[in-house]
Enzyme design. Sequence first.
Site, short mmCIF file in Angstrom:
data_model
loop_
_atom_site.label_atom_id
_atom_site.label_comp_id
_atom_site.label_asym_id
_atom_site.label_seq_id
_atom_site.Cartn_x
_atom_site.Cartn_y
_atom_site.Cartn_z
N LYS A 31 46.94 46.56 45.03
CA LYS A 31 47.95 47.46 44.45
C LYS A 31 47.41 48.91 44.33
O LYS A 31 46.21 49.14 44.43
CB LYS A 31 48.37 46.92 43.08
CG LYS A 31 49.16 45.61 43.14
CD LYS A 31 49.58 45.20 41.71
CE LYS A 31 50.49 43.99 41.70
NZ LYS A 31 50.88 43.63 40.29
N TYR A 54 60.35 42.60 44.84
CA TYR A 54 60.24 42.06 43.47
C TYR A 54 61.59 41.62 42.91
O TYR A 54 61.75 41.54 41.70
CB TYR A 54 59.59 43.09 42.55
CG TYR A 54 58.07 43.07 42.52
CD1 TYR A 54 57.36 41.87 42.32
CD2 TYR A 54 57.33 44.24 42.66
CE1 TYR A 54 55.97 41.86 42.26
CE2 TYR A 54 55.94 44.22 42.59
CZ TYR A 54 55.27 43.03 42.40
OH TYR A 54 53.89 43.02 42.31
N PHE A 69 60.53 45.07 32.68
CA PHE A 69 59.50 45.86 33.36
C PHE A 69 59.83 46.12 34.84
O PHE A 69 59.04 46.75 35.55
CB PHE A 69 58.12 45.18 33.25
CG PHE A 69 58.07 43.75 33.77
CD1 PHE A 69 57.90 43.48 35.12
CD2 PHE A 69 58.18 42.68 32.89
CE1 PHE A 69 57.84 42.18 35.59
CE2 PHE A 69 58.12 41.36 33.36
CZ PHE A 69 57.96 41.11 34.71
N ARG A 127 45.61 32.47 43.60
CA ARG A 127 46.01 32.67 42.20
C ARG A 127 44.79 32.51 41.28
O ARG A 127 44.63 33.25 40.30
CB ARG A 127 47.12 31.68 41.79
CG ARG A 127 48.45 31.84 42.54
CD ARG A 127 49.15 33.14 42.30
NE ARG A 127 49.38 33.44 40.89
CZ ARG A 127 50.18 34.43 40.46
NH1 ARG A 127 50.83 35.20 41.31
NH2 ARG A 127 50.32 34.65 39.18
N THR A 179 47.82 37.29 34.84
CA THR A 179 48.57 38.54 35.04
C THR A 179 48.02 39.67 34.17
O THR A 179 47.88 40.80 34.64
CB THR A 179 50.06 38.29 34.72
OG1 THR A 179 50.52 37.19 35.50
CG2 THR A 179 50.90 39.51 35.01
N ARG A 218 41.18 40.29 38.65
CA ARG A 218 41.82 41.06 37.58
C ARG A 218 40.89 41.28 36.39
O ARG A 218 40.97 42.32 35.72
CB ARG A 218 43.12 40.37 37.16
CG ARG A 218 44.23 40.60 38.20
CD ARG A 218 45.41 39.71 37.99
NE ARG A 218 46.59 40.17 38.74
CZ ARG A 218 47.72 39.47 38.82
NH1 ARG A 218 47.82 38.30 38.21
NH2 ARG A 218 48.74 39.93 39.51
N ASN A 233 47.28 45.81 37.46
CA ASN A 233 46.38 44.66 37.50
C ASN A 233 45.83 44.38 38.90
O ASN A 233 45.39 43.28 39.20
CB ASN A 233 47.07 43.42 36.89
CG ASN A 233 48.35 43.07 37.62
OD1 ASN A 233 48.67 43.64 38.65
ND2 ASN A 233 49.08 42.11 37.08
N HIS A 261 48.38 41.60 43.87
CA HIS A 261 49.52 40.68 43.88
C HIS A 261 49.14 39.46 44.71
O HIS A 261 48.41 39.59 45.70
CB HIS A 261 50.75 41.33 44.52
CG HIS A 261 51.83 40.34 44.84
ND1 HIS A 261 52.76 39.93 43.90
CD2 HIS A 261 52.09 39.62 45.97
CE1 HIS A 261 53.55 39.02 44.46
NE2 HIS A 261 53.17 38.81 45.72
N GLU A 278 57.16 36.13 51.62
CA GLU A 278 56.47 37.41 51.42
C GLU A 278 55.70 37.84 52.67
O GLU A 278 55.60 39.03 52.97
CB GLU A 278 55.55 37.31 50.19
CG GLU A 278 56.37 37.17 48.90
CD GLU A 278 55.52 37.12 47.64
OE1 GLU A 278 54.27 37.09 47.73
OE2 GLU A 278 56.12 37.14 46.54
O1 CDP Z 1 51.61 39.18 39.46
P1 CDP Z 1 51.85 37.87 38.74
O2 CDP Z 1 52.50 36.83 39.63
O3 CDP Z 1 50.62 37.38 38.04
O4 CDP Z 1 52.86 38.20 37.55
P2 CDP Z 1 54.47 38.21 37.52
O5 CDP Z 1 54.88 37.58 36.25
O6 CDP Z 1 55.04 37.68 38.80
O7 CDP Z 1 54.81 39.75 37.38
C1 CDP Z 1 54.76 40.60 38.52
C2 CDP Z 1 54.06 41.87 38.12
O8 CDP Z 1 54.84 42.54 37.16
C3 CDP Z 1 52.71 41.68 37.45
O9 CDP Z 1 51.63 41.51 38.34
C4 CDP Z 1 52.57 42.98 36.68
O10 CDP Z 1 52.10 44.01 37.53
C5 CDP Z 1 54.01 43.29 36.29
N1 CDP Z 1 54.29 42.92 34.90
C6 CDP Z 1 54.37 43.93 33.95
O11 CDP Z 1 54.21 45.10 34.27
N2 CDP Z 1 54.63 43.59 32.64
C7 CDP Z 1 54.81 42.32 32.27
N3 CDP Z 1 55.05 42.04 30.99
C8 CDP Z 1 54.72 41.30 33.22
C9 CDP Z 1 54.45 41.64 34.53
MG MG Z 2 54.35 36.75 40.50
#
Ligand code: CDP
Ligand code: MG
Length: 136
Positions: A12, A52, A60, A88, A94, A105, A115, A118, A129
């Site tokens: 990212k 997304y 968010f 993962r 996350t 991370r 973070n 992705h 994807e």
């Molecule tokens: O990336 P990951 O699959 O771990 O998390 P996600 O729940 O799919 O969320 C996608 C992305 O949204 C995260 O990697 C964060 O960059 C962002 N996010 C955020 O900014 N604030 C949150 N409370 C949750 C996610």
């Molecule tokens: Mg995700």
Amino acid sequence: MSNLEQTLSIIKPDAVERNLENEIKEMFKNKGFNIVKEKKIQIEKAEAEKFYKVHETKPFYNDLCAYLSSGPIVVMVIEKENAVLANRDLMGATNPKDAADGTIRKKYGISIDKNSVHGSDSIDNAKIEIDFFFKD
Ligand code: CDP
Ligand code: MG
């Protein structure tokens, strides 16, 4: 039994901006991932919104899409046994605060939004994807 999989990884903007591309690729290679395709690109906000889309109802969502399109990213197809889950695991939680030692991370993430990486969350989404970025 062999279960070679491919998944999508994105380095990212926060990590590309800090020149962490090579360090993060080394972490993948050290875990036995093969980087089979990669490109450094910057996407439009509208593309980030498509990518997304599953998060479109989340509070968010707008900031997330603005962020992903805010600077260069490195998009990679990475491959190994059980790659989706293995990626993962290597990424970590996350929120970098909750990420385990040895994860990307934990090492490089700044905050829940910045973070650093992705990764696809399922085999089906990995296919979707990978096509999103590499179908020509
Ligand atoms: O990336 P990951 O699959 O771990 O998390 P996600 O729940 O799919 O969320 C996608 C992305 O949204 C995260 O990697 C964060 O960059 C962002 N996010 C955020 O900014 N604030 C949150 N409370 C949750 C996610
Ligand atoms: Mg995700």
